[in-house]
Each structure stands twice: as C-alpha cells, then as structure tokens.
Write an enzyme that holds these catalytic residues in place. Sequence first.
Site, mmCIF file in Angstrom:
data_model
loop_
_atom_site.group_PDB
_atom_site.id
_atom_site.type_symbol
_atom_site.label_atom_id
_atom_site.label_comp_id
_atom_site.label_asym_id
_atom_site.label_seq_id
_atom_site.Cartn_x
_atom_site.Cartn_y
_atom_site.Cartn_z
ATOM 1 N N GLY A 296 0.771 -1.234 0.000
ATOM 2 C CA GLY A 296 0.000 0.000 0.000
ATOM 3 C C GLY A 296 0.803 1.286 0.000
ATOM 4 N N GLU A 337 4.513 -6.149 2.214
ATOM 5 C CA GLU A 337 4.389 -6.652 0.846
ATOM 6 C C GLU A 337 3.975 -5.555 -0.124
ATOM 7 O OE1 GLU A 337 1.577 -9.741 2.061
ATOM 8 O OE2 GLU A 337 -0.069 -8.434 1.398
ATOM 9 N N GLY A 339 3.764 -3.374 -3.554
ATOM 10 C CA GLY A 339 3.833 -3.664 -4.987
ATOM 11 C C GLY A 339 4.154 -2.384 -5.730
ATOM 12 N N ARG A 340 3.176 -1.477 -5.720
ATOM 13 C CA ARG A 340 3.287 -0.226 -6.467
ATOM 14 C C ARG A 340 4.607 0.517 -6.224
ATOM 15 N NH1 ARG A 340 -1.219 2.896 -7.668
ATOM 16 N NH2 ARG A 340 -2.284 1.696 -6.065
ATOM 17 N N ARG A 376 -5.974 2.706 -15.430
ATOM 18 C CA ARG A 376 -6.099 3.438 -14.166
ATOM 19 C C ARG A 376 -6.860 4.774 -14.301
ATOM 20 N NH1 ARG A 376 -2.659 5.114 -11.061
ATOM 21 N NH2 ARG A 376 -3.590 4.265 -9.176
ATOM 22 N N TYR A 380 -10.154 4.526 -12.122
ATOM 23 C CA TYR A 380 -10.098 5.165 -10.797
ATOM 24 C C TYR A 380 -9.988 6.683 -10.887
ATOM 25 C CZ TYR A 380 -8.055 0.495 -9.990
ATOM 26 O OH TYR A 380 -7.772 -0.847 -9.987
ATOM 27 N N CYS A 405 -12.962 2.808 -28.320
ATOM 28 C CA CYS A 405 -14.211 3.401 -28.798
ATOM 29 C C CYS A 405 -15.183 3.660 -27.646
ATOM 30 C CB CYS A 405 -14.814 2.448 -29.804
ATOM 31 S SG CYS A 405 -15.560 3.301 -31.143
ATOM 32 N N GLU A 406 -14.772 4.465 -26.700
ATOM 33 C CA GLU A 406 -15.650 4.811 -25.578
ATOM 34 C C GLU A 406 -15.340 6.239 -25.145
ATOM 35 O OE1 GLU A 406 -16.502 2.280 -22.375
ATOM 36 O OE2 GLU A 406 -16.060 0.431 -23.468
HETATM 37 N N1 LLP Z 1 -1.099 -7.068 -0.578
HETATM 38 C C1 LLP Z 1 -2.394 -7.288 -0.865
HETATM 39 C C2 LLP Z 1 -3.136 -8.297 -0.136
HETATM 40 C C3 LLP Z 1 -3.013 -6.543 -1.876
HETATM 41 O O1 LLP Z 1 -4.292 -6.748 -2.165
HETATM 42 C C4 LLP Z 1 -2.267 -5.564 -2.574
HETATM 43 C C5 LLP Z 1 -2.879 -4.775 -3.631
HETATM 44 C C6 LLP Z 1 -0.911 -5.383 -2.230
HETATM 45 C C7 LLP Z 1 -0.361 -6.151 -1.215
HETATM 46 C C8 LLP Z 1 -0.040 -4.388 -2.911
HETATM 47 O O2 LLP Z 1 -0.496 -3.091 -2.761
HETATM 48 P P1 LLP Z 1 0.401 -1.879 -3.303
HETATM 49 O O3 LLP Z 1 1.668 -1.846 -2.490
HETATM 50 O O4 LLP Z 1 0.692 -2.149 -4.729
HETATM 51 O O5 LLP Z 1 -0.437 -0.689 -3.096
HETATM 52 N N2 LLP Z 1 -5.195 -1.584 -9.347
HETATM 53 C C9 LLP Z 1 -5.129 -0.591 -8.315
HETATM 54 C C10 LLP Z 1 -4.431 -1.123 -7.075
HETATM 55 C C11 LLP Z 1 -5.038 -2.379 -6.553
HETATM 56 C C12 LLP Z 1 -4.312 -2.924 -5.369
HETATM 57 C C13 LLP Z 1 -4.754 -4.292 -5.080
HETATM 58 N N3 LLP Z 1 -4.089 -4.887 -3.979
HETATM 59 C C14 LLP Z 1 -4.465 0.652 -8.874
HETATM 60 O O6 LLP Z 1 -4.133 0.678 -10.047
HETATM 61 O O7 LLP Z 1 -4.296 1.646 -8.159
#
Ligand code: LLP
Length: 480
Positions: A296, A337, A339-340, A376, A380, A405-406
């Site tokens: 997150g 954990e 990701g982004r 995105r 969002y 096409c939207e």
């Molecule tokens: N752990 C769990 C259980 C998760 O569901 C997620 C993301 C992460 C870790 C990693 O979160 P991050 O560090 O990436 O924020 N598609 C959306 C984001 C969806 C996140 C889903 N879960 C976007 O483009 O903003």
Amino acid sequence: MFPRARAFVFWLMVLALVVPSGALRAESGAGPAPLPEPPVTVPAAGMGTLHDALQLARADQADHPAAIAGFQRLAWEFGTPLYIYDRATIIGQARLVKEAFGARFPRLKLFYAAKANTSLAVMSLLRQQGLGMETISGGEIIAALRLGVPGPDILFTSSSKSPWEIELALREGVLLNLDSLDELAQVEVTAARLGTTARVSFRVNPGVDPHTIHQINTGISESKFGLHLAGGAALAAYRRALRLRHVQVVGLHCHIGSQITDPEGYVLAAGKVLEFARELKEQLGLQLAFIDLGGGIGIPYHDGETVMTPADLAAALQPIWQKGIARLGYEPTLWLEPGRFFVAPAGFLLTRVNSVKTTPVKTFINVDAGFNTLVRPAMYQAYHRVRVIGPKNRVVKADLAGNVCETGDILAADRMLPRPQPGDLAVILDAGAYGFAMASEYNSRPLPAEVLVDGDEVEVIRGRGRPDDLFRHQRIPGSW
Ligand code: LLP
C-alpha cells in the site's frame, strides 16, 4: 511489363496501403515496422543514455535533445504503445524500503506484491533484491515458482481461492493467507488428502480507513476482504484453525489499501493487530511467527507532490510496534508486501500521437494507447503525468484521448501540453504498477510490448502481441 505482373505489382501496392504497418510487422515477427515518417535522430556520442532520457522526462525536460533521441530510439526499435521499465529505479525503490525498515525492524521480511507488475523480468529483479513473492492467483504462484522462488518464500492471498489453487499452494509448500472459514475447511480437507500440513495465516479486517481511492480501500469494514476483528470473526477463525490436524497457524495478515500517502492508517491498523495478537496469546495460547502489515505504500503521481516515504512510515510504525511487542511479550517478524512502490515510478508508457483535433469544446490529442493499455485513469480517475516529447512550443489545454471506442477513454484530462503533430510521441509517467498488469485486448488491439532499460541497454521482456493472439483460443462452431 506483362499484364499479370502489372496486376501483381498493383495488388502489392494496394496491400501496402491498406494493411496497417503494425499488423505487417506483427505478422512477420521481425519486430516493429518503421513509423511512417523518419523519426530517428541519431543520438550524438555522450548525449545521454536511455536511462537519462527516462529521467529527463520525469524531470519535465522532455524537450531535451537526449530525451527526444532516447524516446525516438525506443519507439523506432520497438513500436508503440510500449511499456518501458527502468532497472535502476526498481532496484533503487527496493533499496529504499529495505534500508528504511531494516534500520528500525531487525526482524523483517519483505515481499513483492506481484500483481502490480507480473512480468517475469520485473519479478526476477525484485527476487534478486531478496524479496519473497506475495501472490494472488495460481498463475502468480506458477510465475514465482518458475523464477525459482521456493514455496515458503511465497505467500498466497486471495479472498476467493479455487480448489486447484489451494492444491497447488499445498503441494509447493506455499503459505496460505486465508480469508474465510469455508476456505479454512477446504484447506484442511485438501491437506489431509495430500498427507501434508498447511501453513496458514488469516487476513483480518481491522476496520481502518487509510483515506485512499474507494476501489482500493481494503481495510474498511464494508470491504470484502478479511475476517473482521470487530465482532470476533477473526478470533473464531483462529480458534477453529487451532483444532484442525492438517493446519499450522503461523501468522496474521492485514492490508488496508493501496496508494496510501499518510502513515496514520498503518499506525491504527498496527495497533489493532498487535492488540489482537495479544488476545490470541492470552485466549488461545498462540504465538505468531509473523505479522504482515500488507502493501500500500503510495507514490507521488503529481509534479511537486510530497507523500509519505518508506522512512516516514518506518519511523511512524516503530513506536507502536515497540509498545505492542512489549505487551505481547515476544517479537513476531514484521512482514511487508508493497507492490506499487517498487515498480510504479520505474514504468513509462510510450504512445504515439495519431491525430490532434479541436472541437468547439476542447482539444483532443488522440494517441495509440487507451484504457486497454492503461486502465487506471478510466477506472479510478487516477492522475498520471504526461510529457509530450519534443520542443515545448505552443502549449494548449488538451485531453490525451485513447484509441478505445468509448467516451470515457481519456488518459489525461485538461492538461497544458505542447501541441503535438501526428507522429509525435507522448509518454505517461508512473505506469509501472497496475499498467500492463491490467491491460486487455479490448477493441481487438493486441497487448503492447514491454522493455527493460539498463543504462543505455534495452531488452524486450515481453514481445508485442500479435493480431493472431486475438484469435488463438477461438473456434467458430462447425467451421474447423
Ligand atoms: N497485498 C495485498 C493483499 C493486496 O491486495 C495488494 C494490492 C498489495 C499487497 C499491494 O499493494 P500496493 O503496495 O501495490 O499498493 N489496481 C489498483 C491497485 C489495486 C491494489 C490491489 N491490492 C491501482 O491501479 O491503483
């Protein structure tokens, strides 16, 4: 010339005119065909590497000759739309998290939430940084296994696991992060059948609002995720799990959302889960090996924006963690954990301008990417910076409009941008997370290619989709 030969040449010319260049090049498999206009300005020696070009775009210097040369080279060699990732940035981001938390939490284990960018090359880079893999599906588990990540370094979190995914995880020794009592029952039965013991944690819902985009706000009580701490559902799940013969409970997990830019939500959630860990010890005699506070960590998507850094988050969490473990009487390992944070700023979506149109209402820059390439903004209303590559003359207020096409396919709305010409390039920043990973073939457009830049070297890490991919698994009943 003989009439037949003339006809042949005529049809060849017709074909060349009607078949889009991308289709021919995709069919030949020989990489991208040249763009219609000669776009290559050969970079002068010492002008800058591809990495420099990417960084210049970030620094709003997309008019710098090195930026122009770099992006033109990438477009020329690989075609557009193109996802570009900067190796040094991914490694740098991983280091920031490792150093920030390593300095304050001696018992620490970091994972990469592979859903943010599931390209094997990207996952492999983060694995090389010592990270485990947080996975969300059977496919992601298989991806991690293919990279040689051992089962115990893989965490499988999903609120809806299919039987084959549970079985795969159990066979490979992957840790299952459970989300419901039904899932617990299925894991017990499957582990018994396989003659193994499942290592599990539970995802709990702490009822904390980190104030992020609604769709990615996962820790609030209305969300579908986790077993609620309030009302005792989480405690009941642990109690039941401790009675099962083929389940070993090792941890506690919570993930409150994504793109979080303030530590407050984490601090609240950490306080709640640490308190819950104390309940588990006192009421059930359970000692946890780890507490996972999820991913997150947000990034700044706007120019000049400052948001919480990993160091800010680590500093904010340390006191509550210390207090919590003092009350607990033991120290679980802290798991995180993200990701982004690791991949978003490393990613660039390069797109080519097809046309520019001014209507009575506004100006649209029509590009060859759309919400099928980067969803995105449409999904969002997310903001991504856009740079038009080239001189910054004649700035206009415009929408960067996708080729889907939207009406809602607007990649960036009401931006002051240099008015480009058809054939010019634009780059969308911070596209490394949830970019390609969420791309689709909607409107029958094959998936874009992905390349990894290392200094001035560049490698294709995923070849461009081909028109044939669109039809690969299809059958017309009765015809074949
Ligand atoms: N752990 C769990 C259980 C998760 O569901 C997620 C993301 C992460 C870790 C990693 O979160 P991050 O560090 O990436 O924020 N598609 C959306 C984001 C969806 C996140 C889903 N879960 C976007 O483009 O903003």
